[in-house]
Motif scaffolding. Structure first.
Motif, short mmCIF file in Angstrom:
data_model
loop_
_atom_site.label_atom_id
_atom_site.label_comp_id
_atom_site.label_asym_id
_atom_site.label_seq_id
_atom_site.Cartn_x
_atom_site.Cartn_y
_atom_site.Cartn_z
N GLY A 1 0.80 -1.22 0.00
CA GLY A 1 0.00 0.00 0.00
C GLY A 1 0.84 1.27 0.00
O GLY A 1 0.42 2.28 0.56
N HIS A 2 2.00 1.23 -0.63
CA HIS A 2 2.91 2.38 -0.64
C HIS A 2 2.64 3.29 -1.84
O HIS A 2 2.32 2.81 -2.93
CB HIS A 2 4.36 1.89 -0.69
CG HIS A 2 4.71 0.92 0.39
ND1 HIS A 2 4.87 1.29 1.70
CD2 HIS A 2 4.92 -0.43 0.34
CE1 HIS A 2 5.17 0.22 2.42
NE2 HIS A 2 5.20 -0.84 1.62
N HIS A 3 2.84 4.58 -1.65
CA HIS A 3 2.67 5.55 -2.73
C HIS A 3 3.90 5.53 -3.64
O HIS A 3 5.03 5.26 -3.19
CB HIS A 3 2.47 6.96 -2.17
CG HIS A 3 1.36 7.03 -1.16
ND1 HIS A 3 0.07 6.62 -1.43
CD2 HIS A 3 1.34 7.43 0.14
CE1 HIS A 3 -0.68 6.79 -0.37
NE2 HIS A 3 0.07 7.28 0.60
N VAL A 4 3.69 5.86 -4.93
CA VAL A 4 4.74 5.74 -5.94
C VAL A 4 4.84 7.03 -6.75
O VAL A 4 3.83 7.65 -7.08
CB VAL A 4 4.45 4.57 -6.90
CG1 VAL A 4 5.67 4.31 -7.79
CG2 VAL A 4 4.09 3.31 -6.15
N PHE A 5 6.08 7.40 -7.09
CA PHE A 5 6.33 8.52 -8.00
C PHE A 5 7.15 8.00 -9.17
O PHE A 5 8.27 7.52 -9.00
CB PHE A 5 7.08 9.64 -7.27
CG PHE A 5 7.49 10.78 -8.16
CD1 PHE A 5 6.63 11.28 -9.13
CD2 PHE A 5 8.73 11.38 -8.04
CE1 PHE A 5 7.00 12.34 -9.95
CE2 PHE A 5 9.12 12.44 -8.84
CZ PHE A 5 8.24 12.91 -9.80
N LEU A 6 6.57 8.05 -10.36
CA LEU A 6 7.22 7.60 -11.59
C LEU A 6 7.64 8.82 -12.39
O LEU A 6 6.79 9.64 -12.77
CB LEU A 6 6.28 6.72 -12.42
CG LEU A 6 5.70 5.47 -11.74
CD1 LEU A 6 4.69 4.80 -12.66
CD2 LEU A 6 6.80 4.49 -11.38
N GLN A 7 8.93 8.93 -12.69
CA GLN A 7 9.42 10.06 -13.48
C GLN A 7 10.16 9.52 -14.69
O GLN A 7 11.05 8.67 -14.57
CB GLN A 7 10.34 10.95 -12.66
CG GLN A 7 10.77 12.22 -13.41
CD GLN A 7 11.62 13.13 -12.55
OE1 GLN A 7 12.62 12.68 -11.99
NE2 GLN A 7 11.23 14.39 -12.43
N GLY A 8 9.78 9.99 -15.87
CA GLY A 8 10.43 9.52 -17.08
C GLY A 8 9.85 10.18 -18.30
O GLY A 8 8.84 10.90 -18.23
N PRO A 9 10.44 9.98 -19.46
CA PRO A 9 10.01 10.65 -20.68
C PRO A 9 8.66 10.13 -21.17
O PRO A 9 8.22 9.05 -20.76
CB PRO A 9 11.12 10.30 -21.68
CG PRO A 9 11.67 9.00 -21.18
CD PRO A 9 11.59 9.09 -19.68
N PRO A 10 8.00 10.87 -22.04
CA PRO A 10 6.72 10.39 -22.58
C PRO A 10 6.90 9.09 -23.35
O PRO A 10 7.92 8.87 -24.01
CB PRO A 10 6.29 11.53 -23.53
CG PRO A 10 7.05 12.74 -23.07
CD PRO A 10 8.35 12.22 -22.52
N GLY A 11 5.92 8.20 -23.23
CA GLY A 11 5.96 6.96 -23.98
C GLY A 11 6.75 5.85 -23.33
O GLY A 11 6.90 4.77 -23.92
N ALA A 12 7.27 6.07 -22.13
CA ALA A 12 8.09 5.04 -21.49
C ALA A 12 7.24 3.98 -20.79
O ALA A 12 7.75 2.91 -20.47
CB ALA A 12 9.05 5.68 -20.49
#
Length: 541
Positions: A236-247
């Motif tokens: 139940g952990h929160h997530v931050f995804l950072q990356g270019p469009p379309g990844a």
């Protein structure tokens, strides 16, 4: 002089208050007075009820009529009181025996032709009636299945006021054609639905049908991001995804509900009650039994995220995602006020909204997934020179997500661009949703067994003091994380969250307590700094 009373329910948030509807007839000039703190929509029920009674073949009393709603201190609104008001008036005029009405709760809107229309919040209203000791409830026929989810309550589903009058007066029940939406009529004989509480064959509505057909194996590459989503679903952990469009950031978020276990019956009732108040339960599918998924547009206001509106507040996106996933795509494009308003529900698991009409409390225990590009154009990377954004623009863009908000996010992952080799490779699909979901379910079962007898269900809910006291990691396992606290790499809150994630990794790996490898993976997922540990759960070092 005539007097009759029946009951209905006023909703304050997702909690109901049983309201006694009293009707009194006295000699005098014909008038209809409604008292008891009604709002404008409820005040307009006088005209709806009068027309519905007359068009149902009953006589409207030509006397001084007063209808009171008690307790008068509770704000009341909406059209759900129409049915109770009409029956109380008919009881006072002796068209219906007043003794029959006293112990029945009635919920429904009346059309001018006497048809009974559905209203929002049927499930929480019936739950409130059951908690108050009432055993008989009258609702619109199309909402009977939703009302019957409450055990121990006998539900009467009706299409029209004519049918209800006939049932209460022990007269032959007239036939009524289906309404314009063609809802089925399986309960016309007797019109009764036993309140068994069973919901066999009913499926949730929060995730669209096509989303449930998508598989995690469709995501190409992204081992670290897939591992983060597995850990997030298990604990139940929160997530931050950072990356270019379309990844693949959106693809990963859309598959998160499928990784999470199905809701328990109590969780299903909580989620269904919220969606019922919001008016999002379609006919024929009254039970939400899978984790809901809510993905508001980045132009959403603070009120639409946390709840609001005129009068008493309505649930927002954080409550519609209760026990499920809240996905904020293009997170830096959201209003700063809206994002910072999420900090309180992220910690407390609920939202309290104060308005002049009253204070409401909505559950908001959700798993948040944030997705963002590295810069305004999305092409910034240390490995290429395609980005043309000036450094100041990149800093401003990344600063839109405040430090206090990101400090509440347990997992932060860089989603790398998909390579040509990964995209064109044959037979290189990753693990399927079913395979990962089985590991997640097993990990949750281990955590649930460990947390038996506590108010917590997942590792993300356990306070840090309990983890440091009752459930400690192996000796020396937290040394590196504690050094990160001394160097300022982690806050005190961040250190607790690393320990929570480490427990989830241990549950996924089958360890009785987190070891140094589990903590190292938790630190890598928290800080994004490589620490030489395998990203796949259970992989050999």
């Amino acid at each position: 002089m005539g007097f009759a009373r029946t009951c209905s329910v006023a909703l304050v948030g997702v909690e109901g208050v049983v309201v006694e509807v009293q009707a009194d007839l006295e000699p005098g000039i014909a008038a209809f007075t409604l008292v008891g703190l009604p709002d404008k929509s409820l005040t307009e029920s006088r005209d709806r009820v009068r027309a519905a009674v007359v068009n149902s073949g009953a006589s409207w009393p030509q006397k001084k009529l007063t209808v009171g709603l008690s307790p008068a201190s509770v704000p009341k609104g909406g059209s759900g009181f129409d049915l109770a008001v009409a029956c109380a008036v008919l009881g006072a005029s002796e068209r219906i025996d007043p003794r029959v009405l006293a112990d029945i709760v009635m919920i429904g809107e009346l059309g001018l032709d006497g048809r009974v229309r559905p209203v929002r919040g049927i499930l929480p209203a019936v739950l409130a009636a059951a908690d108050a000791g009432y055993e008989q409830v009258v609702v619109p026929e199309c909402a009977a299945a939703e009302a019957s989810l409450v055990p121990g309550v006998s539900v009467l589903g009706v299409r029209s006021l004519r049918q209800l009058i006939a049932v209460l007066a022990d007269e032959p029940v007239p036939e009524e054609d289906p309404d314009e939406q063609g809802r089925p009529d399986p309960l016309l004989a007797g019109l009764r639905v036993p309140g068994t509480g069973e919901a066999t064959g009913l499926c949730g509505i929060a995730v669209p049908e096509h989303d449930r057909d998508h598989d995690l194996g469709d995501v190409v590459g992204q081992l670290s991001a897939r591992t983060a989503m597995e850990v997030a679903a298990a604990g139940g952990h929160h997530v931050f995804l950072q990356g270019p469009p379309g990844a693949g950031k959106t693809m990963l978020a859309e598959r998160m509900p499928s990784l999470m276990p199905r809701l328990s019956r109590q969780e299903s009732l909580e989620v269904t009650a919220i969606h019922s108040v919001a008016g999002l339960l379609p006919p024929g599918k009254p039970m939400v039994d899978i984790a809901p998924y809510c993905a508001p547009h980045h132009s959403a206001t603070m009120q639409s995220l946390v709840g609001g509106g005129k009068g008493l507040a309505r649930p927002g996106a954080v409550s519609l995602a209760h026990r499920g996933v809240l996905f904020l795509d293009e997170a830096p494009e959201f209003s700063g006020f809206a994002l910072d308003a999420l900090r309180q529900p992220l910690e407390a698991g609920h939202v309290v909204i104060a308005r002049s009409a009253g204070v409401v409390r909505f559950p908001a225990k959700f798993l948040m997934v944030l997705a963002a590009n590295p810069c305004p154009c999305g092409r910034f990377s240390t490995t290429n020179d395609y980005c043309e954004c000036p450094p100041s623009a990149i800093r401003r863009y990344q600063a839109r997500l405040s430090g206090p908000l990101l400090d509440r996010v347990d997992l932060r992952v860089e989603v790398e661009p998909v390579t040509r080799a990964e995209l064109t490779a044959r037979g290189a699909r990753g693990e399927s949703t079913k395979t990962v979901a089985d590991r997640v379910r097993a990990a949750r079962e281990r955590a649930a067994a460990r947390l038996t007898g506590t108010p917590w269900l997942t590792n993300s809910e356990v306070p840090g003091r309990e983890l440091r006291g009752r459930w400690q990691a192996r000796s020396g396992a937290m040394d590196e994380a504690e050094r990160g606290l001394e160097r300022g790499l982690l806050t005190a809150r961040g250190l607790d969250r690393v320990l929570r994630v480490a427990w989830t990794v241990a549950d996924l790996s089958g360890h009785d307590r987190p070891d140094a490898g589990d903590v190292a993976l938790a630190l890598q997922l928290r800080t994004g700094i490589p620490r030489g540990v395998p990203m796949a759960i259970g992989s050999p070092a």
